[in-house]
Motif scaffolding. Structure first.
Motif, mmCIF file in Angstrom:
data_model
loop_
_atom_site.group_PDB
_atom_site.id
_atom_site.type_symbol
_atom_site.label_atom_id
_atom_site.label_comp_id
_atom_site.label_asym_id
_atom_site.label_seq_id
_atom_site.Cartn_x
_atom_site.Cartn_y
_atom_site.Cartn_z
ATOM 1 N N ASP A 233 38.071 34.951 54.448
ATOM 2 C CA ASP A 233 37.808 35.748 55.643
ATOM 3 C C ASP A 233 36.340 36.130 55.697
ATOM 4 O O ASP A 233 35.712 36.114 56.770
ATOM 5 N N ALA A 234 35.757 36.464 54.551
ATOM 6 C CA ALA A 234 34.349 36.846 54.503
ATOM 7 C C ALA A 234 33.444 35.688 54.923
ATOM 8 O O ALA A 234 32.492 35.871 55.695
ATOM 9 N N VAL A 235 33.737 34.485 54.428
ATOM 10 C CA VAL A 235 32.921 33.321 54.774
ATOM 11 C C VAL A 235 33.046 32.990 56.257
ATOM 12 O O VAL A 235 32.051 32.719 56.937
ATOM 13 N N ASN A 236 34.295 33.008 56.773
ATOM 14 C CA ASN A 236 34.492 32.723 58.194
ATOM 15 C C ASN A 236 33.786 33.752 59.077
ATOM 16 O O ASN A 236 33.173 33.410 60.099
ATOM 17 N N THR A 237 33.877 35.013 58.689
ATOM 18 C CA THR A 237 33.221 36.068 59.453
ATOM 19 C C THR A 237 31.709 35.937 59.375
ATOM 20 O O THR A 237 31.000 36.127 60.374
ATOM 21 N N LEU A 238 31.219 35.613 58.199
ATOM 22 C CA LEU A 238 29.778 35.412 58.002
ATOM 23 C C LEU A 238 29.256 34.337 58.945
ATOM 24 O O LEU A 238 28.226 34.520 59.620
ATOM 25 N N ILE B 17 33.647 46.639 65.593
ATOM 26 C CA ILE B 17 32.496 47.392 65.078
ATOM 27 C C ILE B 17 31.314 47.284 66.041
ATOM 28 O O ILE B 17 30.636 48.273 66.351
ATOM 29 N N THR B 18 31.079 46.067 66.518
ATOM 30 C CA THR B 18 29.959 45.840 67.431
ATOM 31 C C THR B 18 30.162 46.573 68.756
ATOM 32 O O THR B 18 29.229 47.170 69.301
ATOM 33 N N ALA B 19 31.390 46.542 69.271
ATOM 34 C CA ALA B 19 31.677 47.224 70.536
ATOM 35 C C ALA B 19 31.509 48.735 70.403
ATOM 36 O O ALA B 19 31.108 49.412 71.359
ATOM 37 N N THR B 20 31.809 49.270 69.209
ATOM 38 C CA THR B 20 31.727 50.719 68.993
ATOM 39 C C THR B 20 30.294 51.183 68.770
ATOM 40 O O THR B 20 29.878 52.232 69.287
ATOM 41 N N THR B 21 29.537 50.394 67.997
ATOM 42 C CA THR B 21 28.188 50.830 67.602
ATOM 43 C C THR B 21 27.076 50.155 68.386
ATOM 44 O O THR B 21 25.912 50.561 68.266
ATOM 45 N N SER B 22 27.408 49.129 69.155
ATOM 46 C CA SER B 22 26.413 48.351 69.910
ATOM 47 C C SER B 22 25.374 47.721 68.989
ATOM 48 O O SER B 22 24.239 47.476 69.393
ATOM 49 N N PHE C 266 30.869 45.409 56.041
ATOM 50 C CA PHE C 266 32.287 45.024 55.988
ATOM 51 C C PHE C 266 32.445 43.665 55.311
ATOM 52 O O PHE C 266 33.322 43.475 54.456
ATOM 53 N N VAL C 267 31.603 42.700 55.683
ATOM 54 C CA VAL C 267 31.653 41.372 55.057
ATOM 55 C C VAL C 267 31.362 41.481 53.563
ATOM 56 O O VAL C 267 32.029 40.846 52.735
ATOM 57 N N LEU C 268 30.372 42.285 53.195
ATOM 58 C CA LEU C 268 30.040 42.483 51.787
ATOM 59 C C LEU C 268 31.223 43.068 51.021
ATOM 60 O O LEU C 268 31.505 42.661 49.887
#
Length: 593
Positions: free
Chosen positions: A370-375, A514-519, A527-529
């Motif tokens: 999941d981390a690699v795909n998200t990265l 996360i992006t939608a909340t914090t822009s 989170f990925v880490l």
């Protein structure tokens, strides 16, 4: 001391010493070494056919020309304010969907402008309109759901008879066909975009199945190389010594097959990228757009045909050269093809305590996969925000990434052999080096001067990813093979296929939230880490040697005393010492013949 050539290219078919009598040990002794049923010796044709298959099934077209990879769902307020063009290149499905789509304010007018980022293009779906980006997500969800049912129902079936080969052959035929058939839509006006959507869904399913059953075949191949068979049947070789020999050649087969996949990716990239710069005038180009084939939708269709044909050519040798007797035991009496998979899964879950390290690894695999795909998803979005690579730059990036992936796989194989590093340790090193990327990205939360905010950093990332992330898939496969009981490879590789598909979308959805909340997309890097750190901790506590002892006890309890998973007559034959009459032919036998 061995040279680098001897370390990387040693021949598993050159067996030193006297020919070992394969009837010298009882079945009980062989089960102690992890062997629970007879297999023919691997041949050079089978090994090279296996490598060539992955050379063709490299996934290039599945990740470049056919899928709908639309990142509209991740667009932040900043991107809307700056009108950031995230859709630099439309693949086949997106192109057809935009042609056949419409805007809500003009529902009777067919066709959308992909360059218009101020308006959302819709397509009809189940009685109502949905955005093209949502359609993309629905397809992925449908494909994943079908794969879940198929892998759980038929994954374990590959452990019996020759079903692994037949399922892999079927997935290959369908996969190649679905990569070639899109050419029929080359002149379509978009009205049949849903036909391409169906083809895309089938393509994803068949491609995923080909990877699962291809990977499940590798333990039997590696464990029956002459060098490994000699150690297994030699009564003077202890179980501990045999484990090291088997692990060495499993890593060798896995690393080289992954290297071949990257070589195929490199070949296809070089050929198609070169063709993309061919002059082309028979198209209505936008202003300032170079008049080359790569900027014409026709190029996508040509590319899928080339990739599908390349897969066909490379797949044929494996199915011709794999030994006829390669496979598992017959389906047990009173069992059915449609239910054996679920029964074995339920049985495996009940045995989770006996195979606790295997299930710990499944959890760890889910996290780092999941981390690699998200990265990769975040890098794709970041690339769209900070720069717009032209076709030539993308070409060079792909070539550099492929070359670095080849170097990375071979370098870690050399390091493992030279320093005699175990599989688990090597995997931890690779995951740790990959985790440098989210650390790097996290620095960018508070500054734009460093932390994957610059074009030069993207170039560094692609080199780093090729060297240190690509080898993950080779060593995670070997690690799984170390923890799976013999005769259950297809069952657990199928479960891993489901886990991999599940992990491909959960992380990106969290990052989107996360992006939608914090822009701020960069707030997702911690989170990925965290995913990488948790997976490393879990793998750290996996005792591979104890896991092999657990597997030995599992095989003794489930194979020798009972007929679970094996036909009664077959169970009786494998419980007896292997005789000269019923033993599988050795490599020396086949060579003399």
């Amino acid at each position: 001391m061995s040279t680098w050539k001897e370390l990387l290219f040693s021949d598993p078919f050159k067996v030193e010493g006297d020919i070992i009598d394969e009837s010298a040990q009882s079945k009980e002794a062989l089960v102690a070494k992890g062997d629970n049923f007879e297999q023919p010796a691997a041949t050079k044709g089978e090994l090279w056919g296996y490598y060539l298959y992955y050379n063709g099934d490299n996934g290039f077209t599945m990740n470049s020309y056919m899928p709908s990879k639309c990142y509209e769902k991740y667009r932040t307020p900043l991107e809307y304010e700056t009108n950031s063009p995230l859709l630099h290149h439309l693949d086949i499905l997106q192109s057809l969907a935009y042609k056949g789509g419409f805007y809500l304010d003009t529902p009777d007018v067919q066709g959308c402008d992909p360059s218009n980022t101020d308006k959302v293009c819709y397509v009809p779906w189940s009685g109502g309109p949905i955005p093209v980006a949502s359609m993309s997500l629905y397809i992925q969800a449908i494909a994943f759901s079908i794969q879940f049912v198929l892998f759980t129902t038929f994954g374990s079936l590959g452990d019996y008879g020759r079903w692994n080969r037949w399922i892999l052959l079927g997935a290959t035929i369908i996969g190649c066909f679905t990569q070639i058939i899109p050419i029929v839509f080359v002149n379509n006006d978009g009205s049949q975009w849903n036909g391409m959507m169906g083809i895309m869904c089938i393509a994803w399913i068949s491609y995923g199945a080909s990877l699962v059953f291809y990977a499940a075949a590798f333990p039997l191949l590696a464990d029956n190389l002459p060098a490994v068979r000699q150690a297994r049947f030699d009564p003077n070789v202890s179980r501990e010594e045999y484990v090291l020999v088997a692990e060495k050649w499993r890593n060798n087969v896995s690393a080289i097959s992954t290297t071949f996949s990257n070589v195929g990716f490199l070949i296809v990239t070089a050929v198609l990228s070169g063709a993309s710069f061919a002059p082309w005038e028979n198209y209505a180009f936008d202003a300032d757009t170079p008049h080359v084939l790569g900027n014409v939708p026709l190029f996508n269709y040509i590319s899928t045909v080339v990739c599908g044909g390349f897969w066909v050519i490379n797949a044929i040798p494996y199915f011709l050269w794999v030994p006829a007797r390669r496979g598992g035991p017959p389906l047990p009496p009173n069992e059915h093809y449609m239910t054996i998979g679920w029964k074995n899964i339920i049985g495996a879950l009940r045995e989770a305590r006996k195979l606790r390290y295997l299930f710990m690894y499944i959890i760890a695999y889910f996290l780092f996969s999941d981390a690699v795909n998200t990265l990769n998803s975040m890098i794709g979005i970041t690339q769209g925000q900070i720069t717009s690579f032209n076709a030539q730059q993308v070409t060079i990036l792909n070539l550099v990434s492929a070359i670095c992936s080849i170097i990375g796989c071979m370098a870690f194989l050399w390091i493992q052999r030279y320093f005699k590093i175990r599989t688990k340790t090597n995997l931890l090193i690779i995951i740790g080096l990959t985790a440098v990327v989210p650390i790097w990205g996290s620095i960018g939360i508070g500054t734009t001067r460093f932390g994957i905010h610059n074009t030069w950093e993207l170039w560094v990332f692609y080199v780093w990813s090729g060297l240190f992330t690509a080898p993950i898939w080779a060593w995670q496969q070997t690690m799984l093979a170390e923890l799976v009981p013999k005769g259950r490879e297809n069952l657990f590789f199928g479960l891993f296929g489901v886990v991999n598909k599940a992990s491909s979308w959960i992380g990106p959805v969290v990052i989107g939230a996360i992006t939608a909340t914090t822009s701020n997309l960069w707030n997702g890097w911690p989170f990925v880490l965290a995913l990488f750190i948790i997976s490393v901790v879990i793998i750290w506590f996996i005792d591979v040697d104890q896991a092999k002892e657990d597997i030995r006890l599992y095989l003794e309890e489930n194979i020798l005393p009972t007929d679970q998973g094996i036909e009664l007559s077959h169970a009786k034959s494998i419980a007896e010492p292997v005789t000269e009459v019923n033993r599988a032919p050795s490599y020396e036998d086949e060579k003399r013949a």
